[in-house]
Design a protein around this motif. Sequence first.
Motif, PDB file in Angstrom:
ATOM      1  N   THR A 389     -28.661  -6.516 -47.406  1.00 48.54           N
ATOM      2  CA  THR A 389     -27.380  -6.284 -46.743  1.00 48.54           C
ATOM      3  C   THR A 389     -27.629  -5.926 -45.285  1.00 48.54           C
ATOM      4  O   THR A 389     -28.493  -5.087 -44.991  1.00 48.54           O
ATOM      5  CB  THR A 389     -26.614  -5.145 -47.433  1.00 48.54           C
ATOM      6  OG1 THR A 389     -26.319  -5.535 -48.774  1.00 48.54           O
ATOM      7  CG2 THR A 389     -25.305  -4.854 -46.707  1.00 48.54           C
ATOM      8  N   GLU A 391     -25.785  -5.166 -41.264  1.00 46.29           N
ATOM      9  CA  GLU A 391     -24.610  -4.838 -40.460  1.00 46.29           C
ATOM     10  C   GLU A 391     -24.551  -5.820 -39.295  1.00 46.29           C
ATOM     11  O   GLU A 391     -25.518  -5.956 -38.546  1.00 46.29           O
ATOM     12  CB  GLU A 391     -24.708  -3.411 -39.927  1.00 46.29           C
ATOM     13  CG  GLU A 391     -23.566  -3.023 -38.994  1.00 46.29           C
ATOM     14  CD  GLU A 391     -23.883  -1.766 -38.211  1.00 46.29           C
ATOM     15  OE1 GLU A 391     -23.686  -0.678 -38.772  1.00 46.29           O
ATOM     16  OE2 GLU A 391     -24.332  -1.885 -37.042  1.00 46.29           O
ATOM     17  N   ALA A 412     -27.314  -8.844 -36.121  1.00 47.92           N
ATOM     18  CA  ALA A 412     -27.676  -7.688 -36.933  1.00 47.92           C
ATOM     19  C   ALA A 412     -28.230  -6.594 -36.030  1.00 47.92           C
ATOM     20  O   ALA A 412     -28.532  -6.824 -34.851  1.00 47.92           O
ATOM     21  CB  ALA A 412     -28.700  -8.087 -37.989  1.00 47.92           C
ATOM     22  N   HIS A 436     -20.304  -5.904 -42.843  1.00 46.06           N
ATOM     23  CA  HIS A 436     -21.502  -5.798 -43.676  1.00 46.06           C
ATOM     24  C   HIS A 436     -21.497  -6.967 -44.649  1.00 46.06           C
ATOM     25  O   HIS A 436     -20.473  -7.248 -45.291  1.00 46.06           O
ATOM     26  CB  HIS A 436     -21.524  -4.471 -44.444  1.00 46.06           C
ATOM     27  CG  HIS A 436     -21.888  -3.300 -43.591  1.00 46.06           C
ATOM     28  ND1 HIS A 436     -20.968  -2.625 -42.820  1.00 46.06           N
ATOM     29  CD2 HIS A 436     -23.088  -2.685 -43.371  1.00 46.06           C
ATOM     30  CE1 HIS A 436     -21.575  -1.646 -42.158  1.00 46.06           C
ATOM     31  NE2 HIS A 436     -22.866  -1.665 -42.480  1.00 46.06           N
ATOM     32  N   THR A 437     -22.629  -7.650 -44.746  1.00 45.92           N
ATOM     33  CA  THR A 437     -22.704  -8.842 -45.578  1.00 45.92           C
ATOM     34  C   THR A 437     -24.123  -9.002 -46.111  1.00 45.92           C
ATOM     35  O   THR A 437     -25.052  -8.343 -45.626  1.00 45.92           O
ATOM     36  CB  THR A 437     -22.253 -10.082 -44.773  1.00 45.92           C
ATOM     37  OG1 THR A 437     -22.125 -11.206 -45.640  1.00 45.92           O
ATOM     38  CG2 THR A 437     -23.222 -10.385 -43.641  1.00 45.92           C
ATOM     39  N   THR A 438     -24.284  -9.881 -47.099  1.00 48.40           N
ATOM     40  CA  THR A 438     -25.587 -10.073 -47.748  1.00 48.40           C
ATOM     41  C   THR A 438     -26.179 -11.418 -47.357  1.00 48.40           C
ATOM     42  O   THR A 438     -25.504 -12.454 -47.431  1.00 48.40           O
ATOM     43  CB  THR A 438     -25.442  -9.998 -49.280  1.00 48.40           C
ATOM     44  OG1 THR A 438     -24.880  -8.729 -49.630  1.00 48.40           O
ATOM     45  CG2 THR A 438     -26.801 -10.149 -49.961  1.00 48.40           C
TER      46      THR A 438
END
Length: 500
Positions: A389, A391, A412, A436-438
């Motif tokens: 994950t 940001e 990021a 926020h992502t994966t």
Amino acid sequence: MTTAAAGGPRTYQVRTYGCQMNVHDSERISGLLEQAGYIRAGEADDTPDVVVFNTCAVRENADNRLYGNLGHLRPVKDRHPGMQIAVGGCLAQKDRGDIVRKAPWVDVVFGTHNIGSLPVLLERARHNAAAEVEILESLDVFPSTLPTRRESTYAGWVSISVGCNNTCTFCIVPSLRGKEKDRRPGDILSEVRALVDEGVLEVTLLGQNVNSYGVEFGDRYAFSKLLRACGEIDGLERVRFTSPHPKDFTDDVIAAMAETPNVCHSLHMPLQSGSDDVLRAMRRSYRSEKYLGIIEKVRVAMPDAAITTDIIVGFPGETEADFERTLDVVRAARFSSAFTFQYSKRPGTPAATMDGQLPKRVVQERYERLIACVEEITWAENKKLVGETVEVLVAVGEGRKDERTGRMSGRARDGRLVHFATGANAGSIRPGDIVHTTITYAAPHHLNADGEPLSHRRTRAGDAAEAGRSPRTAGVLLGLPTVGAPAAVPAPTTGCAVTH
């Protein structure tokens, strides 16, 4: 027909070439012109009243590019009386009066040390109907005291110094930007706070060699103290800096990076060559062992640090063995990205007259091998982030395919470029917002996150982007001319009116 010809304010356009210093200088040029009454030309306006070229003398074929663009503008100017062309930046500092001799339709030439003179020079050239050339040999006023029209609502450059005291044999910058001049910490922090007050989330501290900051006022720990002080500013979420020099990189800076929560774990540290013999010829006062030692210390303190670099291939006298040593250092350092350059002569630098200038085919072949080596490593490093994950600070203009793929893009915290799917948040995520992502996929130069974002935070920077506002930081202007109608003078509330 230009806006001014129709009776409105004069319009301007700034065209920027080169490094981050030039990008930030162009923000100041825009701020100066707007303070003087000009307005920025629209994207569809191909005949602004003033066109300013902010030039670079470092990039290959910089002069050919400038004169080619000036040549294209000549017939445009001939068809639009009153249009003015100004040339500034490093190439102007270097070529001086040669620019007007080669392109007599240029109205103003100004150097790196007197950006603040541009409105005066434009007015003088218009009044005298003659070219104005003003090149100073040293700084007349610190550029950060000038008004600035920021290009980003969410990220800002803040200069901590200008000039450079190093003598690298391939670099012309010290002769064009002058000796290092340091800004006082209080002035820097005031500018950072002013940006944060306007909604900016990320600040990059900018200097030719940020690690030597403080040499002018005798504090060798000044840069680490500055990083820690930035950590005390409420609302400042990310702090970056560029560029450090390995010879001045000290343990207190590593500690400040690791211990200050808003300082990003990203480091751009130029290598230039992995060969000690070539580093010696370049007059770079460190060796490969020291360089790798710094990398090791950074990774011990910050295991997640992303380290980027600059590398020059084909420096005069570079042997195959020298080049192989560069590849060895690249493999050991595990860079997340590298800016790679083929050496080319820069008139006025010691390297331009060195023996052992290499044939283009040799340089090209080594360059291609370096690119292959770097991409193999950056791809492997990026693959380690799949499933993690991250940001992301949403950005503008980072993803050229975003419109076609339906993604947005941003950076990021470690500086990596991330293209992400917006999912159910499509239409509500703005540049300057935080997502926020994966990570689902890795490439050598970017990461993809194709699942639903885990969270989306709207920010003041996003509000400003949505409203079309650009942050502006004020400067001190004394006696600069303006164009257009003067502003109305408010009636005095006390005392006597004064006539001039």
